[in-house]
Write an enzyme that holds these catalytic residues in place. Structure first.
Site, short mmCIF file in Angstrom:
data_model
loop_
_atom_site.label_atom_id
_atom_site.label_comp_id
_atom_site.label_asym_id
_atom_site.label_seq_id
_atom_site.Cartn_x
_atom_site.Cartn_y
_atom_site.Cartn_z
N LEU A 259 80.54 -46.81 92.77
CA LEU A 259 80.96 -45.72 91.89
C LEU A 259 80.59 -46.02 90.44
O LEU A 259 80.29 -45.10 89.67
CB LEU A 259 82.47 -45.49 92.04
CG LEU A 259 83.03 -44.23 91.39
CD1 LEU A 259 82.38 -42.97 91.97
CD2 LEU A 259 84.53 -44.18 91.57
N TYR B 193 80.15 -46.96 100.01
CA TYR B 193 80.22 -47.41 98.63
C TYR B 193 81.64 -47.83 98.30
O TYR B 193 82.59 -47.49 99.00
CB TYR B 193 79.71 -46.35 97.65
CG TYR B 193 80.69 -45.24 97.35
CD1 TYR B 193 81.58 -45.33 96.29
CD2 TYR B 193 80.73 -44.10 98.14
CE1 TYR B 193 82.48 -44.32 96.01
CE2 TYR B 193 81.63 -43.08 97.87
CZ TYR B 193 82.50 -43.19 96.81
OH TYR B 193 83.39 -42.18 96.55
N CYS B 194 81.78 -48.59 97.22
CA CYS B 194 83.08 -49.00 96.70
C CYS B 194 83.02 -48.90 95.17
O CYS B 194 82.27 -48.08 94.65
CB CYS B 194 83.46 -50.41 97.18
SG CYS B 194 82.25 -51.67 96.76
N ASP B 195 83.78 -49.72 94.45
CA ASP B 195 83.82 -49.64 92.99
C ASP B 195 82.50 -49.98 92.33
O ASP B 195 82.07 -49.30 91.41
CB ASP B 195 84.89 -50.57 92.42
CG ASP B 195 86.29 -50.02 92.59
OD1 ASP B 195 86.45 -48.79 92.59
OD2 ASP B 195 87.22 -50.82 92.73
N CYS C 211 82.69 -55.61 93.80
CA CYS C 211 83.51 -55.28 94.96
C CYS C 211 82.63 -55.32 96.20
O CYS C 211 81.52 -54.79 96.18
CB CYS C 211 84.10 -53.88 94.78
SG CYS C 211 85.04 -53.28 96.18
#
Length: 149
Positions: free
Chosen positions: A119, A89-91, A95
Protein backbone atom coordinates in the site's frame (compact mmCIF):
# COMPACT_ATOMS: atom_id res chain seq x y z
CA UNK A 1 41.85 -6.22 -7.00
CA UNK A 2 39.55 -6.25 -9.99
CA UNK A 3 39.19 -3.25 -12.28
CA UNK A 4 35.47 -3.16 -11.45
CA UNK A 5 33.46 -4.18 -8.42
CA UNK A 6 30.40 -4.63 -10.64
CA UNK A 7 32.24 -6.82 -13.12
CA UNK A 8 34.00 -9.00 -10.55
CA UNK A 9 31.21 -11.40 -11.45
CA UNK A 10 30.55 -11.13 -15.19
CA UNK A 11 26.97 -10.68 -16.38
CA UNK A 12 24.98 -13.64 -17.62
CA UNK A 13 24.32 -14.01 -21.32
CA UNK A 14 21.45 -11.97 -22.76
CA UNK A 15 19.39 -15.18 -23.11
CA UNK A 16 20.03 -16.20 -19.48
CA UNK A 17 19.19 -12.70 -18.30
CA UNK A 18 15.93 -12.63 -20.29
CA UNK A 19 14.93 -16.03 -18.89
CA UNK A 20 15.72 -14.96 -15.33
CA UNK A 21 13.87 -11.65 -15.62
CA UNK A 22 10.82 -13.41 -17.13
CA UNK A 23 10.95 -15.89 -14.22
CA UNK A 24 11.26 -13.07 -11.69
CA UNK A 25 8.29 -11.19 -13.19
CA UNK A 26 6.13 -14.32 -12.85
CA UNK A 27 6.22 -13.83 -9.06
CA UNK A 28 5.69 -10.06 -8.72
CA UNK A 29 3.56 -7.17 -9.92
CA UNK A 30 4.00 -3.49 -9.20
CA UNK A 31 1.41 -0.99 -8.02
CA UNK A 32 1.21 0.77 -11.37
CA UNK A 33 0.44 -2.41 -13.32
CA UNK A 34 -2.14 -3.48 -10.72
CA UNK A 35 -3.80 -0.04 -10.93
CA UNK A 36 -3.87 -0.22 -14.75
CA UNK A 37 -5.53 -3.65 -14.69
CA UNK A 38 -8.06 -2.66 -12.03
CA UNK A 39 -8.88 0.54 -13.95
CA UNK A 40 -9.42 -1.48 -17.13
CA UNK A 41 -11.60 -4.00 -15.32
CA UNK A 42 -9.36 -7.00 -15.96
CA UNK A 43 -11.47 -9.74 -14.45
CA UNK A 44 -8.82 -12.47 -14.31
CA UNK A 45 -7.20 -10.74 -11.30
CA UNK A 46 -8.32 -10.54 -7.69
CA UNK A 47 -6.35 -8.27 -5.36
CA UNK A 48 -6.11 -9.43 -1.74
CA UNK A 49 -5.29 -7.14 1.16
CA UNK A 50 -3.59 -9.52 3.62
CA UNK A 51 -3.84 -7.14 6.60
CA UNK A 52 -6.37 -7.03 9.43
CA UNK A 53 -9.98 -5.94 8.91
CA UNK A 54 -9.23 -2.76 10.88
CA UNK A 55 -6.28 -1.84 8.66
CA UNK A 56 -8.32 -2.67 5.55
CA UNK A 57 -11.17 -0.40 6.68
CA UNK A 58 -8.73 2.44 7.38
CA UNK A 59 -7.57 2.38 3.75
CA UNK A 60 -7.13 -0.21 1.01
CA UNK A 61 -6.70 -0.56 -2.75
CA UNK A 62 -10.09 0.03 -4.39
CA UNK A 63 -11.43 -3.33 -5.54
CA UNK A 64 -9.28 -5.38 -3.16
CA UNK A 65 -10.87 -7.99 -0.96
CA UNK A 66 -9.72 -8.48 2.61
CA UNK A 67 -8.36 -11.89 3.59
CA UNK A 68 -5.86 -11.69 6.41
CA UNK A 69 -2.85 -13.93 5.73
CA UNK A 70 -3.18 -15.45 9.22
CA UNK A 71 -6.69 -16.64 8.37
CA UNK A 72 -5.88 -18.19 4.98
CA UNK A 73 -6.67 -21.89 4.90
CA UNK A 74 -8.74 -24.33 2.86
CA UNK A 75 -11.99 -23.23 4.55
CA UNK A 76 -11.45 -19.46 4.26
CA UNK A 77 -10.48 -19.72 0.57
CA UNK A 78 -13.07 -22.33 -0.49
CA UNK A 79 -15.27 -19.66 -2.10
CA UNK A 80 -12.46 -18.23 -4.25
CA UNK A 81 -12.34 -18.90 -8.00
CA UNK A 82 -9.30 -21.04 -8.80
CA UNK A 83 -9.24 -19.82 -12.41
CA UNK A 84 -8.26 -16.31 -11.24
CA UNK A 85 -4.80 -14.93 -10.47
CA UNK A 86 -4.54 -13.47 -6.97
CA UNK A 87 -2.32 -10.49 -6.18
CA UNK A 88 -1.44 -10.12 -2.51
CA UNK A 89 -0.31 -6.94 -0.78
CA UNK A 90 0.26 -5.56 2.72
CA UNK A 91 1.57 -2.25 4.15
CA UNK A 92 4.87 -2.11 2.30
CA UNK A 93 8.41 -3.37 2.18
CA UNK A 94 8.68 -3.51 5.97
CA UNK A 95 5.79 -5.99 6.15
CA UNK A 96 5.85 -9.58 4.93
CA UNK A 97 2.10 -10.22 5.13
CA UNK A 98 1.87 -10.21 1.33
CA UNK A 99 4.68 -12.77 1.11
CA UNK A 100 3.02 -14.99 3.72
CA UNK A 101 -0.30 -14.60 1.93
CA UNK A 102 1.20 -15.43 -1.47
CA UNK A 103 2.89 -18.48 0.05
CA UNK A 104 -0.32 -19.72 1.66
CA UNK A 105 -2.40 -19.11 -1.48
CA UNK A 106 0.12 -20.97 -3.63
CA UNK A 107 0.30 -23.83 -1.12
CA UNK A 108 -3.49 -24.05 -1.37
CA UNK A 109 -3.25 -24.38 -5.16
CA UNK A 110 -3.98 -20.81 -6.29
CA UNK A 111 -2.07 -18.84 -8.92
CA UNK A 112 -0.63 -15.84 -7.12
CA UNK A 113 1.68 -12.85 -7.45
CA UNK A 114 2.91 -10.48 -4.78
CA UNK A 115 2.58 -6.73 -5.30
CA UNK A 116 5.90 -5.03 -4.67
CA UNK A 117 5.90 -2.16 -2.19
CA UNK A 118 2.39 -2.80 -0.88
CA UNK A 119 0.00 0.00 0.00
CA UNK A 120 2.95 2.33 0.60
CA UNK A 121 4.08 2.20 -3.04
CA UNK A 122 0.43 2.30 -4.19
CA UNK A 123 0.08 5.64 -2.42
CA UNK A 124 3.49 6.85 -3.63
CA UNK A 125 2.27 6.32 -7.20
CA UNK A 126 -0.67 8.61 -6.41
CA UNK A 127 -3.41 5.99 -6.66
CA UNK A 128 -6.64 6.40 -4.68
CA UNK A 129 -7.44 4.54 -1.48
CA UNK A 130 -10.87 3.22 -0.49
CA UNK A 131 -12.03 3.27 3.11
CA UNK A 132 -14.52 1.11 4.98
CA UNK A 133 -15.43 -2.55 4.84
CA UNK A 134 -16.49 -2.55 1.16
CA UNK A 135 -13.95 -3.16 -1.62
CA UNK A 136 -14.87 -0.17 -3.77
CA UNK A 137 -13.67 -0.08 -7.37
CA UNK A 138 -10.92 1.27 -9.60
CA UNK A 139 -12.86 0.45 -12.78
CA UNK A 140 -12.78 3.32 -15.24
CA UNK A 141 -10.66 5.58 -13.03
CA UNK A 142 -7.92 7.50 -14.76
CA UNK A 143 -4.60 6.67 -13.14
CA UNK A 144 -2.37 9.35 -14.54
CA UNK A 145 -0.42 10.03 -17.67
CA UNK A 146 2.24 7.36 -17.53
CA UNK A 147 4.25 5.26 -15.18
CA UNK A 148 7.26 7.14 -13.92
CA UNK A 149 9.51 4.10 -14.16
Amino acid sequence: MSESFVLTFPPASPEETADYMRWKLSFHADAWDVAEDLSLGVDRLVVIDTRSAEQYAAGHIPGAINLRHRDMDAASTAHLDRSKVYVTYCDGIGCNGSTKGAYKMAALGFQVKEMLGGLDFWKRDGHPVAEGAEPGSMRGRAIGLACAC
